[in-house]
Design a protein around this motif. Structure first.
Motif, PDB file in Angstrom:
ATOM      1  N   ALA A  94      -3.493   7.900  -1.110  1.00  0.00           N
ATOM      2  CA  ALA A  94      -2.055   7.801  -0.847  1.00  0.00           C
ATOM      3  C   ALA A  94      -1.826   7.375   0.594  1.00  0.00           C
ATOM      4  N   GLY A  95      -0.637   6.839   0.840  1.00  0.00           N
ATOM      5  CA  GLY A  95      -0.308   6.448   2.207  1.00  0.00           C
ATOM      6  C   GLY A  95       0.923   5.585   2.262  1.00  0.00           C
ATOM      7  N   ASN A  96       1.382   5.346   3.475  1.00  0.00           N
ATOM      8  CA  ASN A  96       2.565   4.511   3.698  1.00  0.00           C
ATOM      9  C   ASN A  96       2.209   3.039   3.496  1.00  0.00           C
ATOM     10  N   PRO A  97       3.195   2.182   3.291  1.00  0.00           N
ATOM     11  CA  PRO A  97       2.927   0.748   3.137  1.00  0.00           C
ATOM     12  C   PRO A  97       2.181   0.184   4.344  1.00  0.00           C
ATOM     13  N   GLY A  98       1.159  -0.637   4.059  1.00  0.00           N
ATOM     14  CA  GLY A  98       0.390  -1.273   5.124  1.00  0.00           C
ATOM     15  C   GLY A  98      -0.684  -0.416   5.745  1.00  0.00           C
ATOM     16  N   ALA A  99      -0.934   0.767   5.190  1.00  0.00           N
ATOM     17  CA  ALA A  99      -1.909   1.681   5.790  1.00  0.00           C
ATOM     18  C   ALA A  99      -3.353   1.321   5.448  1.00  0.00           C
ATOM     19  N   GLY A 100      -3.562   0.465   4.438  1.00  0.00           N
ATOM     20  CA  GLY A 100      -4.918   0.086   4.057  1.00  0.00           C
ATOM     21  C   GLY A 100      -5.377   0.649   2.734  1.00  0.00           C
TER      22      GLY A 100
END
Length: 471
Positions: free
Chosen positions: A32-38
């Motif tokens: 999981a993660g924010n947009p653009g985090a990889g």
């Protein structure tokens, strides 16, 4: 032919070190993660790493076309087209499903691939999660499907989830609880520079002591992240391997330098003449004497200037053109220029280690380490020292001998750097004694002060010996 030992990997060295046993024989991994985090890059890395080892991977995408995916991943040296031609990879483009009842159709279709493709990536799980969040029956069916794939079919299932920008709570329902591994990728800004971390929020049945791992996304390479050595593998200096200096006087005072050890060289900050670079050049001559592959990371000077300094010194001392020395330098020495002001501390740490991984030197010369120290160590000295210490341990573990050259900033900085070094060389002048002196200390040796001419003579002997060799 499917590889057997180990079954699955995550494709990122640090994650495999921490979580290898969790995913070895099948697991449900939530990224999981924010947009653009990889997130997509990490999921693709897991897919590619396993398929490259002979374990077929099915990549289900709700976000981009196959052509765009293939082109994007080639930028990170992952050729999924080649894996597809070997029947080790399949890209399954899935349109956004608007009807929850179609979930059963999706499950049935994915089930037909489950016997062959033992790695399943779903990018992204978020649209499916939103679609079924109010339908508990279908939500249970989908979650059980992924869970059973991991536990009963012994597959590696990777689900990618989008978290809105600025948020860190997952709010993905039961899938968080049934997952074996939950990774949260986040990025933050520090002094206008991007810093990326992988948070290990869950690792079932794994005694995880490190919950946050910095990482860097490198063009043509992908994700790189490195862990400091654990206490149980704390490396000792390789006492059986050592290198003599190119002259008798230094060997008598310092003794040979052990492989994996660290030398700290301090030069006057307000009198940086050509003489001050002689200790670094002596270190370089040591490498050439023993034909050690050497990497110079220079924080202030353009590439090759460090090498040019040695060649220019040789030209002044030798009456003839020294082609032998030039040949040795070209064969053994690489120079990389790094501007520490353009990277966060975490990115700098990862970048330097990646350079060592790429070049695989036996000797590493870090020129002007006072620059990154002043940039990154003033506001958070404890954090900077932690990264420095872990980096030196990482080098020591791999038998890399490190020479760190710095201007003399203040006594506190000098003593701190000396405390983590096995050899200390300090150039200094006094009002009473304007001629340059050199303080030398090596572990288990008595400190000694010598005239600069002794060090200069050492370099002269090396240059003369090499340049006088018959071709």
């Amino acid at each position: 032919m499917i590889s057997q030992s180990p079954r699955f990997v995550l494709g990122v060295e640090s994650l495999d070190d921490i979580l290898g046993k969790v995913v070895d024989f099948g697991a449900l991994v939530l990224i999981a993660g924010n947009p653009g985090a990889g997130k997509t890059l990490l999921a693709s890395t897991i897919c590619y790493a396993n398929a490259s080892r002979g374990i077929p991977c099915l990549y289900v995408s709700l976000q981009e076309t196959k052509e765009v995916f293939f082109r994007h991943m080639r930028d990170f040296n992952m050729d999924f087209g080649e894996l597809e031609s070997r029947d080790l990879f399949k890209y399954y483009g899935l349109p956004i499903i608007m009807d929850p009842e179609l979930i059963n159709t999706l499950i049935n279709e994915l089930s037909t691939y489950s016997s062959k493709y033992k790695v399943l990536v779903v990018d992204s799980f978020t649209p499916l999660s939103r679609l079924i969040e109010k339908n508990s029956e279908i939500r249970a069916i989908l979650q059980n499907f992924f869970y059973n794939l991991a536990k009963i079919e012994k597959s590696l299932v990777v689900l990618v989830a989008e978290i809105p920008m600025g948020k860190e709570a997952l709010n993905l329902g039961d899938i968080e609880f049934v997952s074996d591994v939950v990774l949260f990728l986040r990025q933050c800004m520090e002094r206008g520079l991007v810093t990326r971390f992988i948070e290990i929020r869950k690792a079932r049945e794994a005694p995880v002591s490190i919950g946050e791992v910095p990482f860097k996304i490198i063009d043509k390479v992908g994700i790189r992240s490195f862990l400091p050595p654990q206490l149980e593998e704390l490396p000792s200096i390789i006492r059986g391997v050592s290198y003599e200096y190119p002259c008798k006087e230094l060997n008598e005072v310092l003794g040979p330098i052990s492989a994996g050890s660290s030398m700290f060289v301090a030069i006057p900050a307000d009198a940086r003449s050509t003489e001050n670079y002689v200790p670094g050049l002596v270190s370089l001559s040591l490498a050439l004497k023993h034909k050690l592959k050497t990497l110079v990371i220079d924080y202030v000077r353009p590439p090759h200037t460090f090498i040019d300094s040695l060649l220019e010194y040789a030209a002044k001392k030798s009456p003839r053109s020294c082609d032998t020395l030039k040949k040795l330098v070209n064969e053994l020495v690489s120079v990389e220029y790094v501007n520490p002001a353009t990277m966060s501390l975490e990115e700098l740490y990862t970048h330097e280690i990646e350079l060592v991984r790429q070049h695989q030197p036996k000797l590493l010369i870090l020129n002007r380490v006072d620059i990154p120290s002043r940039i990154h160590g003033i506001e958070k000295p404890e954090k900077y020292f932690t990264y420095l210490w872990n980096e030196l341990l990482w080098f020591r573990k791999r038998g890399v001998t490190v020479v760190r050259i710095s201007t003399y900033v203040n006594r506190e900085s000098y003593l701190q750097n000396s405390s983590i070094s096995e050899t200390v060389v300090r150039l200094f002048k006094t009002l009473r004694e304007p001629n340059l002196k050199i303080y030398l200390w090596s572990e288990r040796k008595t400190p000694k002060i010598i005239d600069f001419q002794v060090l200069s003579k050492c370099l002269d002997e090396f240059v003369y010996g090499v340049c006088s060799e018959k071709k």
